[in-house]
Scaffold this motif. Sequence first.
Motif, PDB file in Angstrom:
ATOM      1  N   ALA A  68      56.480   2.535  32.488  1.00 16.32           N
ATOM      2  CA  ALA A  68      55.438   2.529  33.515  1.00 16.32           C
ATOM      3  C   ALA A  68      55.897   1.806  34.775  1.00 16.32           C
ATOM      4  CB  ALA A  68      54.161   1.897  32.973  1.00 16.32           C
ATOM      5  N   ALA A  69      56.570   0.670  34.627  1.00 22.81           N
ATOM      6  CA  ALA A  69      57.053  -0.085  35.788  1.00 22.81           C
ATOM      7  C   ALA A  69      58.093   0.728  36.556  1.00 22.81           C
ATOM      8  CB  ALA A  69      57.630  -1.423  35.351  1.00 22.81           C
ATOM      9  N   ARG A  70      58.980   1.381  35.824  1.00 20.64           N
ATOM     10  CA  ARG A  70      60.005   2.208  36.472  1.00 20.64           C
ATOM     11  C   ARG A  70      59.351   3.385  37.196  1.00 20.64           C
ATOM     12  NH1 ARG A  70      65.717   2.786  36.416  1.00 20.64           N
ATOM     13  NH2 ARG A  70      66.056   4.582  37.734  1.00 20.64           N
ATOM     14  N   ALA A  71      58.347   3.999  36.575  1.00 18.76           N
ATOM     15  CA  ALA A  71      57.634   5.111  37.201  1.00 18.76           C
ATOM     16  C   ALA A  71      56.938   4.657  38.489  1.00 18.76           C
ATOM     17  CB  ALA A  71      56.627   5.705  36.226  1.00 18.76           C
ATOM     18  N   ALA A  72      56.362   3.457  38.469  1.00 21.34           N
ATOM     19  CA  ALA A  72      55.711   2.921  39.670  1.00 21.34           C
ATOM     20  C   ALA A  72      56.730   2.725  40.782  1.00 21.34           C
ATOM     21  CB  ALA A  72      55.011   1.603  39.349  1.00 21.34           C
ATOM     22  N   ARG A  73      57.913   2.218  40.436  1.00 20.98           N
ATOM     23  CA  ARG A  73      58.985   2.040  41.420  1.00 20.98           C
ATOM     24  C   ARG A  73      59.397   3.383  42.021  1.00 20.98           C
ATOM     25  NH1 ARG A  73      62.995  -0.752  38.152  1.00 20.98           N
ATOM     26  NH2 ARG A  73      61.180  -1.685  37.222  1.00 20.98           N
ATOM     27  N   GLU A  74      59.482   4.420  41.155  1.00 19.98           N
ATOM     28  CA  GLU A  74      59.851   5.756  41.621  1.00 19.98           C
ATOM     29  C   GLU A  74      58.811   6.312  42.592  1.00 19.98           C
ATOM     30  OE1 GLU A  74      60.174   8.002  38.015  1.00 19.98           O
ATOM     31  OE2 GLU A  74      62.062   7.071  37.430  1.00 19.98           O
ATOM     32  N   ALA A  75      57.530   6.014  42.358  1.00 22.74           N
ATOM     33  CA  ALA A  75      56.445   6.550  43.182  1.00 22.74           C
ATOM     34  C   ALA A  75      56.388   5.902  44.557  1.00 22.74           C
ATOM     35  CB  ALA A  75      55.111   6.368  42.468  1.00 22.74           C
TER      36      ALA A  75
ATOM     37  N   PRO B  34      59.463  -6.333  42.421  1.00 25.51           N
ATOM     38  CA  PRO B  34      59.280  -4.961  41.934  1.00 25.51           C
ATOM     39  C   PRO B  34      57.999  -4.842  41.116  1.00 25.51           C
ATOM     40  CG  PRO B  34      61.011  -6.060  40.697  1.00 25.51           C
ATOM     41  CD  PRO B  34      60.616  -6.989  41.800  1.00 25.51           C
ATOM     42  N   PRO B  35      57.481  -3.634  40.943  1.00 30.15           N
ATOM     43  CA  PRO B  35      56.264  -3.449  40.149  1.00 30.15           C
ATOM     44  C   PRO B  35      56.426  -3.976  38.725  1.00 30.15           C
ATOM     45  CG  PRO B  35      56.778  -1.440  41.334  1.00 30.15           C
ATOM     46  CD  PRO B  35      57.946  -2.355  41.496  1.00 30.15           C
ATOM     47  N   HIS B  36      55.333  -4.479  38.181  1.00 31.85           N
ATOM     48  CA  HIS B  36      55.302  -4.999  36.813  1.00 31.85           C
ATOM     49  C   HIS B  36      54.151  -4.304  36.098  1.00 31.85           C
ATOM     50  CE1 HIS B  36      55.501  -7.787  33.479  1.00 31.85           C
ATOM     51  NE2 HIS B  36      54.198  -7.962  33.605  1.00 31.85           N
ATOM     52  N   ALA B  37      54.368  -3.936  34.834  1.00 23.12           N
ATOM     53  CA  ALA B  37      53.316  -3.233  34.090  1.00 23.12           C
ATOM     54  C   ALA B  37      53.012  -3.951  32.783  1.00 23.12           C
ATOM     55  CB  ALA B  37      53.741  -1.799  33.803  1.00 23.12           C
ATOM     56  N   MET B  38      51.752  -3.910  32.408  1.00 23.63           N
ATOM     57  CA  MET B  38      51.296  -4.386  31.102  1.00 23.63           C
ATOM     58  C   MET B  38      50.625  -3.194  30.429  1.00 23.63           C
ATOM     59  SD  MET B  38      49.868  -8.205  31.921  1.00 23.63           S
ATOM     60  CE  MET B  38      48.559  -7.582  32.952  1.00 23.63           C
ATOM     61  N   VAL B  39      50.905  -3.010  29.142  1.00 25.92           N
ATOM     62  CA  VAL B  39      50.419  -1.828  28.437  1.00 25.92           C
ATOM     63  C   VAL B  39      49.820  -2.221  27.101  1.00 25.92           C
ATOM     64  CG1 VAL B  39      51.133   0.355  27.379  1.00 25.92           C
ATOM     65  CG2 VAL B  39      52.157  -0.365  29.516  1.00 25.92           C
ATOM     66  N   VAL B  40      48.747  -1.533  26.728  1.00 24.74           N
ATOM     67  CA  VAL B  40      48.172  -1.650  25.394  1.00 24.74           C
ATOM     68  C   VAL B  40      48.233  -0.255  24.781  1.00 24.74           C
ATOM     69  CG1 VAL B  40      46.119  -2.167  24.042  1.00 24.74           C
ATOM     70  CG2 VAL B  40      46.656  -3.537  26.056  1.00 24.74           C
ATOM     71  N   VAL B  41      48.970  -0.143  23.669  1.00 26.53           N
ATOM     72  CA  VAL B  41      49.112   1.141  22.987  1.00 26.53           C
ATOM     73  C   VAL B  41      48.240   1.140  21.747  1.00 26.53           C
ATOM     74  CG1 VAL B  41      50.711   2.672  21.786  1.00 26.53           C
ATOM     75  CG2 VAL B  41      51.464   1.452  23.836  1.00 26.53           C
ATOM     76  N   HIS B  42      47.458   2.196  21.593  1.00 28.94           N
ATOM     77  CA  HIS B  42      46.625   2.378  20.401  1.00 28.94           C
ATOM     78  C   HIS B  42      46.794   3.824  19.962  1.00 28.94           C
ATOM     79  CE1 HIS B  42      43.464   1.488  17.577  1.00 28.94           C
ATOM     80  NE2 HIS B  42      42.806   2.573  17.963  1.00 28.94           N
ATOM     81  N   HIS B  43      47.422   4.017  18.802  1.00 25.95           N
ATOM     82  CA  HIS B  43      47.769   5.348  18.289  1.00 25.95           C
ATOM     83  C   HIS B  43      48.658   6.052  19.308  1.00 25.95           C
ATOM     84  CE1 HIS B  43      45.214   4.720  14.845  1.00 25.95           C
ATOM     85  NE2 HIS B  43      44.179   4.464  15.640  1.00 25.95           N
ATOM     86  N   GLU B  44      48.249   7.153  19.836  1.00 24.39           N
ATOM     87  CA  GLU B  44      49.051   7.919  20.798  1.00 24.39           C
ATOM     88  C   GLU B  44      48.506   7.794  22.214  1.00 24.39           C
ATOM     89  OE1 GLU B  44      51.963   9.453  20.020  1.00 24.39           O
ATOM     90  OE2 GLU B  44      51.644   8.536  18.061  1.00 24.39           O
TER      91      GLU B  44
ATOM     92  N   VAL C 194      51.234   6.214  42.440  1.00 23.40           N
ATOM     93  CA  VAL C 194      51.685   5.403  41.300  1.00 23.40           C
ATOM     94  C   VAL C 194      50.977   5.866  40.029  1.00 23.40           C
ATOM     95  CG1 VAL C 194      51.591   3.080  40.290  1.00 23.40           C
ATOM     96  CG2 VAL C 194      52.384   3.387  42.636  1.00 23.40           C
ATOM     97  N   ARG C 195      49.673   6.067  40.104  1.00 23.42           N
ATOM     98  CA  ARG C 195      48.915   6.527  38.919  1.00 23.42           C
ATOM     99  C   ARG C 195      49.467   7.849  38.386  1.00 23.42           C
ATOM    100  NH1 ARG C 195      44.511   4.922  42.142  1.00 23.42           N
ATOM    101  NH2 ARG C 195      43.653   2.971  41.380  1.00 23.42           N
ATOM    102  N   ARG C 196      49.643   8.807  39.281  1.00 22.80           N
ATOM    103  CA  ARG C 196      50.135  10.125  38.859  1.00 22.80           C
ATOM    104  C   ARG C 196      51.521  10.029  38.229  1.00 22.80           C
ATOM    105  NH1 ARG C 196      47.491  11.264  43.551  1.00 22.80           N
ATOM    106  NH2 ARG C 196      49.379  11.125  44.818  1.00 22.80           N
ATOM    107  N   GLN C 197      52.414   9.271  38.840  1.00 28.60           N
ATOM    108  CA  GLN C 197      53.786   9.154  38.336  1.00 28.60           C
ATOM    109  C   GLN C 197      53.814   8.444  36.991  1.00 28.60           C
ATOM    110  OE1 GLN C 197      56.286  10.683  39.526  1.00 28.60           O
ATOM    111  NE2 GLN C 197      58.114   9.657  38.787  1.00 28.60           N
ATOM    112  N   VAL C 198      53.003   7.400  36.818  1.00 28.61           N
ATOM    113  CA  VAL C 198      52.963   6.671  35.549  1.00 28.61           C
ATOM    114  C   VAL C 198      52.459   7.586  34.440  1.00 28.61           C
ATOM    115  CG1 VAL C 198      51.792   4.804  34.300  1.00 28.61           C
ATOM    116  CG2 VAL C 198      52.794   4.358  36.543  1.00 28.61           C
ATOM    117  N   VAL C 199      51.378   8.311  34.693  1.00 28.17           N
ATOM    118  CA  VAL C 199      50.836   9.225  33.681  1.00 28.17           C
ATOM    119  C   VAL C 199      51.886  10.265  33.288  1.00 28.17           C
ATOM    120  CG1 VAL C 199      49.131  11.054  33.277  1.00 28.17           C
ATOM    121  CG2 VAL C 199      48.426   8.895  34.304  1.00 28.17           C
ATOM    122  N   GLU C 200      52.537  10.853  34.290  1.00 31.20           N
ATOM    123  CA  GLU C 200      53.526  11.900  34.049  1.00 31.20           C
ATOM    124  C   GLU C 200      54.724  11.383  33.246  1.00 31.20           C
ATOM    125  OE1 GLU C 200      56.738  14.067  36.830  1.00 31.20           O
ATOM    126  OE2 GLU C 200      54.667  14.301  37.493  1.00 31.20           O
TER     127      GLU C 200
END
Length: 129
Positions: free
Chosen positions: A39-46, A56-66, A89-95
């Motif tokens: 996610a952080a790398r995707a934000a940088r790309e966007a 640089p952008p920093h991301a925190m993630v919570v994963v639950h199942h898929e 940034v949102r679109r690139q992270v999701v993608e």
Amino acid sequence: MADAVAVAGASGRDAPAGRVPPSDRGSTAIADRVVAKIAARAAREALSGVPEGGAPPHAMVVVHHETARVRVSLELEYPSDIGAQCGAVRRQVVERVKALAGMEVPEVAVHVERLHSALSRGAAQGRIR
């Protein structure tokens, strides 16, 4: 000569007796910190780049199942179209999370930590002697 016996796995595919289809052999778990790096790398790309003197952008993630819920913190240049950059940034992270980790991302919260302007950089540099 004996005929080979086929066993149907959960995937619905037949496999020779004694063999488990690849899709039924186990599971893959991707750690939150790995998805956060994606996610952080995707934000940088966007973004067009990290502002001079910015972090640089920093991301925190919570994963639950898929599913991954993402929070991205970033710094932007001033003046700029903040809404458009956050949307990109949102679109690139999701993608990228979908493509690389195979996870759905129903939520990407973008937090703009700081705005950097050429004027403020010049004033800060003028005071340091």
